[in-house]
Motif scaffolding. Structure first.
Motif, PDB file in Angstrom:
ATOM      1  N   LEU A  84      -4.789   7.538  -0.305  1.00 30.49           N
ATOM      2  CA  LEU A  84      -4.273   6.230   0.098  1.00 30.49           C
ATOM      3  C   LEU A  84      -3.329   6.507   1.255  1.00 30.49           C
ATOM      4  O   LEU A  84      -2.362   7.262   1.101  1.00 30.49           O
ATOM      5  N   ASP A  85      -3.645   5.933   2.407  1.00 24.38           N
ATOM      6  CA  ASP A  85      -2.903   6.305   3.610  1.00 24.38           C
ATOM      7  C   ASP A  85      -2.932   5.115   4.573  1.00 24.38           C
ATOM      8  O   ASP A  85      -4.005   4.543   4.806  1.00 24.38           O
ATOM      9  N   MET A 140       0.723  -2.115   7.160  1.00 25.93           N
ATOM     10  CA  MET A 140       2.136  -1.980   6.801  1.00 25.93           C
ATOM     11  C   MET A 140       2.318  -0.806   5.840  1.00 25.93           C
ATOM     12  O   MET A 140       1.384  -0.420   5.140  1.00 25.93           O
ATOM     13  N   ILE A 199       2.813   0.645  -4.086  1.00 29.80           N
ATOM     14  CA  ILE A 199       1.396   0.767  -3.729  1.00 29.80           C
ATOM     15  C   ILE A 199       0.528   1.046  -4.954  1.00 29.80           C
ATOM     16  O   ILE A 199      -0.629   0.631  -5.019  1.00 29.80           O
ATOM     17  N   PHE A 228       3.924   0.622   2.471  1.00 30.56           N
ATOM     18  CA  PHE A 228       4.508   0.218   1.190  1.00 30.56           C
ATOM     19  C   PHE A 228       5.213   1.415   0.563  1.00 30.56           C
ATOM     20  O   PHE A 228       4.909   2.569   0.889  1.00 30.56           O
ATOM     21  N   ILE A 279      -1.884   8.758  -4.199  1.00 30.66           N
ATOM     22  CA  ILE A 279      -0.793   8.101  -3.471  1.00 30.66           C
ATOM     23  C   ILE A 279       0.240   9.175  -3.164  1.00 30.66           C
ATOM     24  O   ILE A 279       0.666   9.907  -4.072  1.00 30.66           O
ATOM     25  N   GLY A 280       0.636   9.276  -1.914  1.00 30.37           N
ATOM     26  CA  GLY A 280       1.574  10.321  -1.510  1.00 30.37           C
ATOM     27  C   GLY A 280       2.990  10.027  -1.988  1.00 30.37           C
ATOM     28  O   GLY A 280       3.287   8.949  -2.503  1.00 30.37           O
ATOM     29  N   GLY A 281       3.858  11.001  -1.801  1.00 25.04           N
ATOM     30  CA  GLY A 281       5.264  10.823  -2.130  1.00 25.04           C
ATOM     31  C   GLY A 281       5.962  10.026  -1.017  1.00 25.04           C
ATOM     32  O   GLY A 281       5.304   9.521  -0.107  1.00 25.04           O
ATOM     33  N   LEU A 315      -4.536   0.149   2.628  1.00 22.55           N
ATOM     34  CA  LEU A 315      -4.516  -1.194   2.035  1.00 22.55           C
ATOM     35  C   LEU A 315      -3.925  -2.208   3.002  1.00 22.55           C
ATOM     36  O   LEU A 315      -3.990  -3.411   2.771  1.00 22.55           O
ATOM     37  N   SER A 316      -3.315  -1.717   4.068  1.00 21.30           N
ATOM     38  CA  SER A 316      -2.694  -2.598   5.062  1.00 21.30           C
ATOM     39  C   SER A 316      -2.181  -1.706   6.182  1.00 21.30           C
ATOM     40  O   SER A 316      -2.023  -0.501   5.997  1.00 21.30           O
TER      41      SER A 316
HETATM   42  C1  LIG Z   1       6.343   5.488   1.715  1.00 22.40           C
HETATM   43  S1  LIG Z   1       4.664   5.913   1.945  1.00 22.40           S
HETATM   44  C2  LIG Z   1       4.770   7.346   2.981  1.00 22.40           C
HETATM   45  C3  LIG Z   1       4.942   7.002   4.400  1.00 22.40           C
HETATM   46  C4  LIG Z   1       4.968   8.201   5.266  1.00 22.40           C
HETATM   47  N1  LIG Z   1       5.670   7.869   6.454  1.00 22.40           N
HETATM   48  C5  LIG Z   1       3.594   8.741   5.663  1.00 22.40           C
HETATM   49  O1  LIG Z   1       3.533   9.307   6.741  1.00 22.40           O
HETATM   50  O2  LIG Z   1       2.609   8.638   4.954  1.00 22.40           O
HETATM   51  C6  LIG Z   1       4.219   6.645   0.435  1.00 22.40           C
HETATM   52  C7  LIG Z   1       2.755   6.636   0.112  1.00 22.40           C
HETATM   53  O3  LIG Z   1       2.357   5.304  -0.173  1.00 22.40           O
HETATM   54  C8  LIG Z   1       1.012   5.108   0.192  1.00 22.40           C
HETATM   55  N2  LIG Z   1       0.954   3.968   1.133  1.00 22.40           N
HETATM   56  C9  LIG Z   1       1.979   3.304   1.678  1.00 22.40           C
HETATM   57  N3  LIG Z   1       1.536   2.299   2.464  1.00 22.40           N
HETATM   58  C10 LIG Z   1       0.190   2.316   2.396  1.00 22.40           C
HETATM   59  C11 LIG Z   1      -0.859   1.515   2.950  1.00 22.40           C
HETATM   60  N4  LIG Z   1      -0.604   0.500   3.760  1.00 22.40           N
HETATM   61  N5  LIG Z   1      -2.138   1.809   2.649  1.00 22.40           N
HETATM   62  C12 LIG Z   1      -2.426   2.846   1.820  1.00 22.40           C
HETATM   63  N6  LIG Z   1      -1.481   3.646   1.258  1.00 22.40           N
HETATM   64  C13 LIG Z   1      -0.194   3.384   1.537  1.00 22.40           C
HETATM   65  C14 LIG Z   1       0.506   6.407   0.803  1.00 22.40           C
HETATM   66  O4  LIG Z   1      -0.181   7.137  -0.181  1.00 22.40           O
HETATM   67  C15 LIG Z   1       1.803   7.105   1.194  1.00 22.40           C
HETATM   68  O5  LIG Z   1       1.643   8.498   1.204  1.00 22.40           O
END
Ligand SMILES: C[S@@+](CC[C@H](N)C(=O)[O-])C[C@H]1O[C@@H](n2cnc3c(N)ncnc32)[C@H](O)[C@@H]1O
Length: 157
Positions: free
Chosen positions: A73-74, A127, A134, A129, A104-106, A124-125
């Protein structure tokens, strides 16, 4: 086929836990679904962002078998409608794979090693989350995807 969702760190938010449990239960009527949490390591050690991503990446990869299809999920991944996502799930079920793993990443995202091992990225967007929110949005889309495949009504709360 099983679906496994891997996420980093437990959530203490009771509302999120309740909603997650509800969607997990509903999803269980359609497919064997497992939600696995990798313990958050950031509080245990004074790690830099890169070190934390590295450690989390090692843990993620230790949970994935060679035969699994691994989808991250990215926010920079592929965009799909919910209908396209349901067809995507069907395509994987038809392919004969044993397990489809979504991760889902950290808070800082994924290490390069995790990107290198992955079979695809799903957004998923555009944007960003939080890594906590997420998981609920994604599990809801999984449930929605199966209601579309089965042509069943979506049950609202
Ligand atoms: C706070 S986000 C990490 C953001 C970070 N700057 C990066 O480079 O990935 C944490 C995790 O939420 C998931 N995530 C956040 N927004 C997402 C989106 N719009 N679509 C899919 N996954 C998302 C991803 O798995 C991501 O690794």
């Amino acid at each position: 086929m099983n679906i496994k969702l891997i996420a980093i760190g437990k959530t203490d938010n009771k509302n999120l836990q309740t909603l997650m449990a509800d969607y997990q239960k509903r999803l269980g009527f359609y497919i064997k679904f497992e939600f696995e949490i990798i313990p958050d390591i950031k509080n245990a050690k004074n790690l830099s962002e890169a070190q934390q991503k590295q450690k989390e990446g090692e843990q993620i990869l230790s949970k994935v078998s060679a035969s699994d299809v691994l989808i991250l999920l990215d926010e920079n991944g592929k965009h799909m409608t919910s209908e396209a996502f349901s067809s995507y799930l069907q395509k994987h079920m038809n392919s004969g794979i044993k397990q489809l793993v979504f991760v889902i990443g950290g808070p800082y995202g994924f290490s390069q090693e995790v990107y290198n091992k992955s079979d695809g990225k799903l957004s998923l967007s555009k944007m960003t989350f939080s890594h906590q929110m997420i998981r609920l949005f994604f599990i809801e889309q999984l449930y929605r995807g199966f209601t579309i495949l089965r042509n069943e009504p979506y049950h609202h709360r």
